[in-house]
Design a protein around this motif. Structure first.
Motif, short mmCIF file in Angstrom:
data_model
loop_
_atom_site.label_atom_id
_atom_site.label_comp_id
_atom_site.label_asym_id
_atom_site.label_seq_id
_atom_site.Cartn_x
_atom_site.Cartn_y
_atom_site.Cartn_z
N SER A 152 19.06 -43.39 -2.42
CA SER A 152 18.57 -43.05 -3.75
C SER A 152 18.00 -41.64 -3.76
O SER A 152 16.96 -41.40 -3.13
CB SER A 152 17.50 -44.04 -4.20
N PRO A 153 18.63 -40.70 -4.45
CA PRO A 153 18.06 -39.35 -4.54
C PRO A 153 16.64 -39.36 -5.11
O PRO A 153 15.79 -38.61 -4.65
CB PRO A 153 19.04 -38.63 -5.47
N ALA A 154 16.37 -40.24 -6.06
CA ALA A 154 15.04 -40.30 -6.66
C ALA A 154 13.99 -40.74 -5.65
O ALA A 154 12.88 -40.18 -5.58
CB ALA A 154 15.05 -41.24 -7.86
N GLN A 155 14.32 -41.75 -4.84
CA GLN A 155 13.37 -42.22 -3.84
C GLN A 155 13.15 -41.19 -2.74
O GLN A 155 12.04 -41.06 -2.21
CB GLN A 155 13.84 -43.55 -3.24
N LEU A 156 14.20 -40.45 -2.40
CA LEU A 156 14.04 -39.40 -1.41
C LEU A 156 13.11 -38.31 -1.94
O LEU A 156 12.22 -37.82 -1.22
CB LEU A 156 15.38 -38.80 -1.02
N LYS A 157 13.28 -37.93 -3.19
CA LYS A 157 12.39 -36.93 -3.79
C LYS A 157 10.94 -37.41 -3.75
O LYS A 157 10.03 -36.64 -3.44
CB LYS A 157 12.81 -36.66 -5.23
N ALA A 158 10.72 -38.69 -4.03
CA ALA A 158 9.37 -39.24 -4.01
C ALA A 158 8.81 -39.22 -2.58
O ALA A 158 7.62 -38.93 -2.36
CB ALA A 158 9.37 -40.66 -4.56
N PHE A 159 9.66 -39.52 -1.60
CA PHE A 159 9.24 -39.51 -0.20
C PHE A 159 8.86 -38.10 0.24
O PHE A 159 7.83 -37.89 0.89
CB PHE A 159 10.35 -40.06 0.69
N ALA A 161 7.85 -35.67 -1.62
CA ALA A 161 6.60 -35.29 -2.29
C ALA A 161 5.41 -36.01 -1.65
O ALA A 161 4.32 -35.42 -1.50
CB ALA A 161 6.68 -35.62 -3.77
N GLY A 162 5.61 -37.26 -1.26
CA GLY A 162 4.52 -38.04 -0.69
C GLY A 162 4.10 -37.58 0.70
O GLY A 162 2.91 -37.59 1.03
N THR A 163 5.07 -37.19 1.52
CA THR A 163 4.74 -36.74 2.87
C THR A 163 4.22 -35.31 2.85
O THR A 163 3.34 -34.95 3.63
CB THR A 163 5.98 -36.80 3.79
N ASN A 164 4.79 -34.48 1.96
CA ASN A 164 4.38 -33.08 1.84
C ASN A 164 4.43 -32.37 3.19
O ASN A 164 3.57 -31.56 3.51
CB ASN A 164 2.98 -32.97 1.22
N LYS A 165 5.42 -32.74 3.99
CA LYS A 165 5.62 -32.15 5.31
C LYS A 165 7.11 -31.90 5.50
O LYS A 165 7.94 -32.45 4.76
CB LYS A 165 5.14 -33.10 6.41
N PRO A 166 7.49 -31.08 6.49
CA PRO A 166 8.92 -30.96 6.81
C PRO A 166 9.49 -32.33 7.17
O PRO A 166 8.80 -33.18 7.76
CB PRO A 166 8.94 -30.02 8.02
N VAL A 167 10.75 -32.54 6.81
CA VAL A 167 11.39 -33.84 7.01
C VAL A 167 12.72 -33.63 7.71
O VAL A 167 13.44 -32.66 7.44
CB VAL A 167 11.60 -34.56 5.65
N ILE A 168 13.05 -34.57 8.62
CA ILE A 168 14.36 -34.54 9.29
C ILE A 168 15.22 -35.67 8.73
O ILE A 168 14.69 -36.67 8.21
CB ILE A 168 14.25 -34.62 10.82
N ALA A 169 16.54 -35.51 8.87
CA ALA A 169 17.49 -36.53 8.42
C ALA A 169 18.38 -36.92 9.59
O ALA A 169 18.77 -36.07 10.40
CB ALA A 169 18.34 -36.00 7.27
N LYS A 170 18.69 -38.20 9.67
CA LYS A 170 19.57 -38.68 10.73
C LYS A 170 20.28 -39.93 10.26
O LYS A 170 19.90 -40.55 9.26
CB LYS A 170 18.81 -38.94 12.02
N MET A 171 21.30 -40.32 11.00
CA MET A 171 22.05 -41.53 10.69
C MET A 171 21.48 -42.70 11.49
O MET A 171 20.81 -42.51 12.51
CB MET A 171 23.54 -41.35 11.01
#
Length: 327
Positions: A152-159, A161-171
């Motif tokens: 969900s793009p919307a839930q990712l945006k919320a995440f 914003a909530g962490t307010n830190k750099p984020v990594i992505a993985k499978m």
């Protein structure tokens, strides 16, 4: 006197790790049956039958014919490329169903074996749930990074914003893209502004997003039975050390885990009933240990070389019931 007969499930290109464990098993007085599944069924035959209430299993390979009803332990190591070569022998309309039957036959036979197994195939499938891994790790007293698994793009945006830190992505799995006949493995990457421009494409395939932890060290902790083999590497300049692979092999160092972390990891292994696990941890500059994941078939060969094949020896001892294990 044979102290045990071990069935090893792997593939024909898996050599160093399997050959080393076979040598250790033989030195401890046991024997091995190696089943390279990429040779099944073109070069191998697998049969099971129940006659007069007695189960009988038979494996026929180019190396020989082996009974399976006297197997004392199983090491499921790899199952890559089952049915290799069938694509040139069968019409395309039959290929998918045939491959499905091959997998059902192999894994059905393994699941039905009453002997000890380093891990049953069903346990490997349970470990596919990264979410459950994180929950259980947290229940065992381990820190886990803030995580979002979504398409969900919307839930990712919320995440974000909530962490307010750099984020990594993985499978969640060993994910690869095949382009021009070449395999391109998708490793862990930091989420950038450019990635956010492609956010709508997330809806087609879920991904794991985690806060990017500042690293002091990265740890690979291999546990076999109840014995722990921890190693560390200074990977502060790397997002995913696996990209460098063998180039970093000599930079790993033996490491001593705090007793509370060791005990938490053993509790984690107990809950799953795991006899083998390759666990990834991050040590932050604040001295906190964060659990990332466990791989029940994770690679360990470069660490084995650094400790005089002690990991292979422990695997052999557990398989032959000469070291403590989780039955």
């Amino acid at each position: 006197m044979n102290k045990g007969k071990v069935l090893i499930i792997t593939h024909s290109e898996d050599n160093y790790a399997v050959d080393t464990v076979i040598q250790q098993i033989q030195q401890l007085g046991g024997s091995c049956v190696r089943f390279d599944v990429d040779r099944y069924p073109v070069e191998s035959r697998l049969s099971s039958s129940i006659i007069n209430g007695q189960w009988q299993g038979l494996l026929e390979t180019t190396a020989g014919t082996y009974t399976l009803d006297d197997i004392t332990a199983v090491w499921y190591r790899r199952s890559y490329h089952i049915g290799k070569g069938l694509e040139t022998l069968l019409e395309k309309e039959y290929l998918s169903s045939t491959l499905g039957e091959l997998r059902r036959t192999l894994f059905g036979m393994l699941e039905g074996l009453k002997c000890f197994q380093i891990e049953r195939y069903s346990v490997y499938r349970r470990l596919d749930s990264k979410e459950e891994q994180l929950r259980i790790a947290r229940d065992c007293g381990l820190e886990v990074p803030a995580t979002c698994i979504t398409n969900s793009p919307a839930q990712l945006k919320a995440f974000l914003a909530g962490t307010n830190k750099p984020v990594i992505a993985k499978m969640q799995s060993a994910f690869a893209i095949y382009r021009d006949g070449q395999e391109h493995v998708v490793f862990t990457n930091e989420v950038t502004t450019a990635h956010l421009d492609q956010l709508n494409e997330l809806r087609y395939c879920p991904m794991v997003f985690q806060e990017k932890l500042e690293k002091s060290l990265e740890l690979r902790v291999t546990i076999v039975g109840r014995k722990i083999f921890p190693f560390s590497i200074d990977s502060r300049q790397l997002v995913d050390w696996r990209k460098e692979g063998a180039a970093l092999a000599d930079e790993w160092q033996p490491y001593i885990l705090p007793p509370d972390i060791s005990q938490a990891l053993l509790r984690f292994m107990d809950i799953y009933g795991l006899n083998y696990g390759a666990i990834d941890l991050i040590l932050t500059p604040e001295g906190k240990y964060y659990f990332l994941e466990v791989n029940a078939a994770g690679e360990y060969f470069w660490l084995d070389k650094l400790c005089g094949n002690a990991i292979s020896h422990q695997l052999a001892a557990v398989l032959l019931n000469q070291a403590e294990r989780r039955d």
